[in-house]
Design a protein around this motif. Structure first.
Motif, short mmCIF file in Angstrom:
data_model
loop_
_atom_site.label_atom_id
_atom_site.label_comp_id
_atom_site.label_asym_id
_atom_site.label_seq_id
_atom_site.Cartn_x
_atom_site.Cartn_y
_atom_site.Cartn_z
N ALA A 31 0.84 -1.21 0.00
CA ALA A 31 0.00 0.00 0.00
C ALA A 31 0.87 1.26 0.00
CB ALA A 31 -0.93 -0.01 1.21
N MET A 32 2.06 1.14 0.58
CA MET A 32 2.98 2.27 0.68
C MET A 32 3.75 2.47 -0.62
SD MET A 32 5.75 2.35 3.69
CE MET A 32 5.01 2.72 5.22
N GLY A 33 3.60 1.51 -1.54
CA GLY A 33 4.28 1.64 -2.82
C GLY A 33 5.56 0.85 -2.93
N LEU A 34 5.85 0.00 -1.92
CA LEU A 34 7.03 -0.86 -2.04
C LEU A 34 6.71 -2.00 -2.99
CD1 LEU A 34 8.07 -0.99 1.72
CD2 LEU A 34 9.45 -0.05 -0.14
N GLY A 35 7.62 -2.28 -3.93
CA GLY A 35 7.37 -3.36 -4.89
C GLY A 35 7.49 -4.72 -4.23
N PRO A 36 6.85 -5.76 -4.80
CA PRO A 36 6.95 -7.10 -4.23
C PRO A 36 8.40 -7.60 -4.14
CG PRO A 36 5.84 -7.16 -6.37
CD PRO A 36 5.97 -5.73 -5.99
N GLU A 37 9.22 -7.23 -5.15
CA GLU A 37 10.63 -7.68 -5.13
C GLU A 37 11.38 -7.05 -3.96
OE1 GLU A 37 9.30 -6.49 -7.97
OE2 GLU A 37 9.46 -8.10 -9.46
N VAL A 38 11.03 -5.79 -3.65
CA VAL A 38 11.71 -5.11 -2.54
C VAL A 38 11.38 -5.83 -1.23
CG1 VAL A 38 11.86 -2.94 -1.24
CG2 VAL A 38 11.74 -2.89 -3.74
N LEU A 39 10.10 -6.15 -1.05
CA LEU A 39 9.70 -6.84 0.18
C LEU A 39 10.39 -8.19 0.29
CD1 LEU A 39 5.90 -5.95 0.02
CD2 LEU A 39 7.59 -4.93 1.53
N LEU A 40 10.50 -8.86 -0.86
CA LEU A 40 11.13 -10.18 -0.87
C LEU A 40 12.62 -10.11 -0.58
CD1 LEU A 40 9.97 -12.25 -3.98
CD2 LEU A 40 10.04 -13.02 -1.62
N TYR A 41 13.32 -9.31 -1.42
CA TYR A 41 14.79 -9.35 -1.38
C TYR A 41 15.41 -8.45 -0.32
CZ TYR A 41 14.39 -12.17 -5.56
OH TYR A 41 14.06 -13.18 -6.43
N GLU A 42 14.61 -7.52 0.25
CA GLU A 42 15.19 -6.65 1.27
C GLU A 42 14.67 -6.95 2.66
OE1 GLU A 42 15.42 -2.52 0.16
OE2 GLU A 42 15.82 -3.05 -1.93
N ALA A 43 13.72 -7.89 2.78
CA ALA A 43 13.23 -8.22 4.12
C ALA A 43 13.01 -9.73 4.29
CB ALA A 43 11.92 -7.48 4.41
N LEU A 44 12.14 -10.31 3.48
CA LEU A 44 11.73 -11.69 3.72
C LEU A 44 12.89 -12.70 3.54
CD1 LEU A 44 8.32 -11.33 1.87
CD2 LEU A 44 8.56 -11.80 4.31
N PRO A 46 16.30 -12.16 3.30
CA PRO A 46 17.39 -11.99 4.28
C PRO A 46 17.01 -12.50 5.67
CG PRO A 46 17.08 -9.97 3.02
CD PRO A 46 15.97 -10.89 2.60
N SER A 47 15.73 -12.35 6.03
CA SER A 47 15.30 -12.81 7.34
C SER A 47 15.42 -14.33 7.44
CB SER A 47 13.86 -12.36 7.60
OG SER A 47 13.49 -12.73 8.89
N LEU A 48 14.99 -15.03 6.39
CA LEU A 48 15.11 -16.50 6.42
C LEU A 48 16.57 -16.93 6.40
CD1 LEU A 48 12.32 -18.36 4.49
CD2 LEU A 48 12.50 -17.73 6.85
N GLU A 49 17.42 -16.13 5.75
CA GLU A 49 18.86 -16.45 5.78
C GLU A 49 19.38 -16.37 7.21
OE1 GLU A 49 20.47 -13.86 2.81
OE2 GLU A 49 19.81 -15.21 1.20
N GLU A 50 18.91 -15.35 7.93
CA GLU A 50 19.33 -15.19 9.33
C GLU A 50 18.78 -16.35 10.18
OE1 GLU A 50 21.51 -13.49 10.82
OE2 GLU A 50 20.92 -13.84 12.92
N VAL A 51 17.55 -16.79 9.88
CA VAL A 51 16.98 -17.95 10.58
C VAL A 51 17.92 -19.15 10.41
CG1 VAL A 51 15.06 -19.62 10.62
CG2 VAL A 51 14.58 -17.18 10.36
N GLY A 52 18.36 -19.37 9.15
CA GLY A 52 19.27 -20.48 8.86
C GLY A 52 20.58 -20.34 9.62
N ALA A 53 21.10 -19.11 9.65
CA ALA A 53 22.38 -18.87 10.35
C ALA A 53 22.22 -19.15 11.85
CB ALA A 53 22.83 -17.43 10.12
N ARG A 54 21.09 -18.74 12.42
CA ARG A 54 20.85 -18.98 13.86
C ARG A 54 20.69 -20.47 14.13
NH1 ARG A 54 17.43 -13.89 16.36
NH2 ARG A 54 18.71 -12.30 15.36
N PHE A 55 20.05 -21.17 13.19
CA PHE A 55 19.88 -22.62 13.33
C PHE A 55 21.26 -23.29 13.34
CE2 PHE A 55 19.37 -26.82 11.31
CZ PHE A 55 18.49 -27.41 12.21
N GLU A 56 22.12 -22.85 12.43
CA GLU A 56 23.47 -23.43 12.36
C GLU A 56 24.25 -23.19 13.64
OE1 GLU A 56 26.04 -22.42 8.97
OE2 GLU A 56 24.27 -22.78 7.72
N ARG A 57 24.04 -22.01 14.24
CA ARG A 57 24.77 -21.67 15.49
C ARG A 57 24.16 -22.36 16.70
NH1 ARG A 57 24.48 -16.12 13.67
NH2 ARG A 57 22.99 -15.65 15.31
#
Ligand code: B1M
Length: 221
Positions: A31-44, A46-57
């Motif tokens: 609604a704010m005008g952020l594109g779907p790719e921005v939401l995916l590649y700049e938030a969703l 990277p967040s799952l990557e961090e989940v994976g990193a925390r799982f590994e640790r």
């Protein structure tokens, strides 16, 4: 809230697997005008990557990974029609599946969405797909491409098993074989005898188009 604050919150709520907040923020971002790719590649993602990193640790365990994955999958359902928005004609058919023994499907689903967006017809066989099921689907749907996803080092050998099954059935030359998934590399794809590999969903579409063009050029030569 600024766009940066929204992306930060989307990242944080995905990390802790807060599904309702992730859905609200995804809608608010659009609604704010952020594109779907921005939401995916700049938030969703990277967040799952961090989940994976925390799982590994050893800071996160399977349940945390599961709820984060579910939160991401919910957001993906909102983004799906926007990412797959297309007016183009069908340019090819692809049978996709996550290999036997592997239940990860978020990455595969994202690849499917991008393929649909680029004009491919996608037949999704889901997860834990055994070689025989791939063969049956290829016989039934006669796709141009078959795509195997694997997300664990222990399930990557299924690529070779699937390719062997195709060869044994005399079907290897009928389809272009593409492989991908978090631990997969170009070298591994070459070793197992795949025709194509891509590191992410956008690259998968580009590689598929190129492979298809090459195959069609040879067929018409
Ligand atoms: Co799992 N898991 N998991 N997990 N999980 C990983 C993959 C892991 C890397 C985490 C870690 O340790 N850092 C690790 C694998 C380690 C390894 O083998 N090297 C791991 C593990 C160990 C496990 C279990 C064994 C844990 C356990 O039980 N002890 C278990 C296995 C279960 C099984 O499959 N038999 C398990 C279970 C799970 C959940 C069920 C809890 C959940 C999955 C939910 C779901 O998918 N529905 C889960 C999750 C969420 C993850 C992480 C955190 C996130 C995966 C994801 O969705 N990423 C993951 C950590 C990570 O990846 N950093 C992890 C986002 C997605 C958009 O990216 O999947 O890479 P990705 O997809 C990309 C590319 O790979 C590419 O394009 C996609 C989009 O850009 N791509 C292709 C994918 N397919 C393609 C096909 C192509 C081309 C490109 O052509 C055909």
């Amino acid at each position: 809230m600024t766009k940066d604050e929204l992306l930060r919150q989307l990242y944080d709520y995905t990390l802790v697997g807060n599904g309702p907040e992730v859905l609200d923020l995804t809608r608010a971002g659009l609604a704010m005008g952020l594109g779907p790719e921005v939401l995916l590649y700049e938030a969703l993602i990277p967040s799952l990557e961090e989940v994976g990193a925390r799982f590994e640790r050893g800071d996160f365990f399977v349940p945390e990974m599961l709820i984060a994955g579910k939160a991401m999958a919910g957001a993906l359902e909102i983004l799906r029609p926007l990412l797959a928005e297309t007016g183009v004609q069908t340019i090819g058919k692809i049978v996709m599946g996550t290999v036997k023994g592997d239940v990860h499907d978020i990455g595969k689903n994202l690849v499917n969405i991008m393929f649909e967006g680029a004009g491919f017809e996608v037949i999704d066989l889901g997860v834990q797909v055994a070689p025989e099921k791939f063969l049956d689907a290829i016989r039934e749907h006669q796709p141009d491409i078959v795509g195997f996803s694997a997300f664990l080092t222990t399930t990557m050998p299924m690529f070779k098993a699937n390719i062997n099954a195709l060869e044994k059935a005399g079907m290897r030359d009928q389809v272009i074989v593409m492989v991908g998934g978090a631990p997969v590399t170009q070298e591994y794809a070459d070793v197992v005898g795949a025709d194509g590999y891509a590191a992410d969903a956008s690259a998968a579409v580009a590689a598929a188009k190129e492979l298809l063009q090459r195959r069609r050029a040879v067929a018409h030569a």
